[in-house]
Design an enzyme around this catalytic site. Structure first.
Site, PDB file in Angstrom:
ATOM      1  N   THR A  18      69.615  48.706  63.364  1.00  0.00           N
ATOM      2  CA  THR A  18      68.160  48.542  63.231  1.00  0.00           C
ATOM      3  C   THR A  18      67.789  47.154  63.725  1.00  0.00           C
ATOM      4  O   THR A  18      68.515  46.185  63.487  1.00  0.00           O
ATOM      5  CB  THR A  18      67.663  48.693  61.775  1.00  0.00           C
ATOM      6  OG1 THR A  18      68.136  47.592  61.003  1.00  0.00           O
ATOM      7  CG2 THR A  18      68.129  49.984  61.155  1.00  0.00           C
ATOM      8  N   GLU A  19      66.649  47.068  64.411  1.00  0.00           N
ATOM      9  CA  GLU A  19      66.296  45.805  65.045  1.00  0.00           C
ATOM     10  C   GLU A  19      65.941  44.723  64.036  1.00  0.00           C
ATOM     11  O   GLU A  19      65.904  43.546  64.365  1.00  0.00           O
ATOM     12  CB  GLU A  19      65.153  45.999  66.042  1.00  0.00           C
ATOM     13  CG  GLU A  19      63.837  46.393  65.434  1.00  0.00           C
ATOM     14  CD  GLU A  19      62.884  46.969  66.486  1.00  0.00           C
ATOM     15  OE1 GLU A  19      61.813  46.390  66.646  1.00  0.00           O
ATOM     16  OE2 GLU A  19      63.228  47.956  67.129  1.00  0.00           O
ATOM     17  N   ASN A  20      65.670  45.121  62.763  1.00  0.00           N
ATOM     18  CA  ASN A  20      65.400  44.102  61.745  1.00  0.00           C
ATOM     19  C   ASN A  20      66.681  43.513  61.154  1.00  0.00           C
ATOM     20  O   ASN A  20      66.619  42.706  60.241  1.00  0.00           O
ATOM     21  CB  ASN A  20      64.482  44.651  60.640  1.00  0.00           C
ATOM     22  CG  ASN A  20      64.966  45.965  60.061  1.00  0.00           C
ATOM     23  OD1 ASN A  20      65.344  46.867  60.804  1.00  0.00           O
ATOM     24  ND2 ASN A  20      64.955  46.081  58.752  1.00  0.00           N
TER      25      ASN A  20
END
Length: 213
Positions: free
Chosen positions: A48-50
């Site tokens: 996930t990009e977070n």
């Protein structure tokens, strides 16, 4: 028109094509459903990009932990070996070619593989690019998951995108509620059809000179 796949059925069809050992990012919206359908006998690492590597499927109702979320702020689970890291490191993974596949939603995809998924160009629309541009050019393969037509019945698979582009010639395959399309150098190939939809129906909906694999 023949019966169409549900959104979960499209997600399950995408999940079938993700190979053992792949590092995969699932975009906001429809693609997040893919996490719930990955084959149990394959090790697939979700990013996930977070800032999370090793995301699991959605938690059971009542068991949500909102310290664990995906990029769309939905509660997720973690699998053994999950790693957490800074947002900047996450984007370095995306831009550096370390992801095998990303699955993105789209407003339009062109026959050349151009992707438009961040803005419709409408004056009252809120642009939402997130990390889509980084994923579109950074992942080794880009899969798009979308319904084939708009609510008005217009095809989202088009000769040329009319919306602002996210990435150019980046999409390899498009998964929809009626068919799966491979975007190749020599044209668009239909590699799977659902609900008994005919070749003629697909050509009529898209207005494209489709080839059938």
């Amino acid at each position: 028109m023949s019966s169409k796949l549900t959104r979960d059925q499209i997600a399950a069809r995408v999940a079938q094509d993700i190979p053992e050992g792949a590092y995969v990012n699932l975009g906001i919206g429809l693609p997040t459903l893919v996490a719930n359908h990955l084959p149990a006998d394959r090790e697939i690492v979700l990013h996930t990009e977070n800032g999370m590597l090793g995301m699991g499927p959605a938690p059971a109702k009542g068991e949500e932990d909102y310290d664990l979320i995906n990029a769309g702020k939905q509660a997720v689970t973690q699998v053994p070996g999950t790693a957490f890291f800074h947002h900047a490191d996450s984007f370095a993974m995306m831009r550096g070619g370390h992801l095998d596949i990303c699955v993105l939603g789209a407003f339009q995809v062109s026959v050349q593989g151009d992707l438009a998924n961040w803005h419709t160009g409408a004056p009252d629309a809120i642009p939402a690019v997130g990390g889509a541009m980084d994923l579109a050019i950074g992942a080794k393969q880009v899969f798009v998951m979308m319904e084939l037509t708009t609510r008005e019945g217009a095809s989202k698979l088009v000769e040329q995108c009319s919306y602002p582009l996210t990435g150019v010639r980046c999409v390899a395959r498009v998964y929809t509620d009626v068919a799966v399309f491979d975007l190749r150098a020599d044209g668009v190939y239909v590699i799977d059809r659902f609900g008994g939809i005919s070749e003629d129906e697909l050509r009529k909906i898209t207005g494209l000179p489709l080839q059938f694999a």
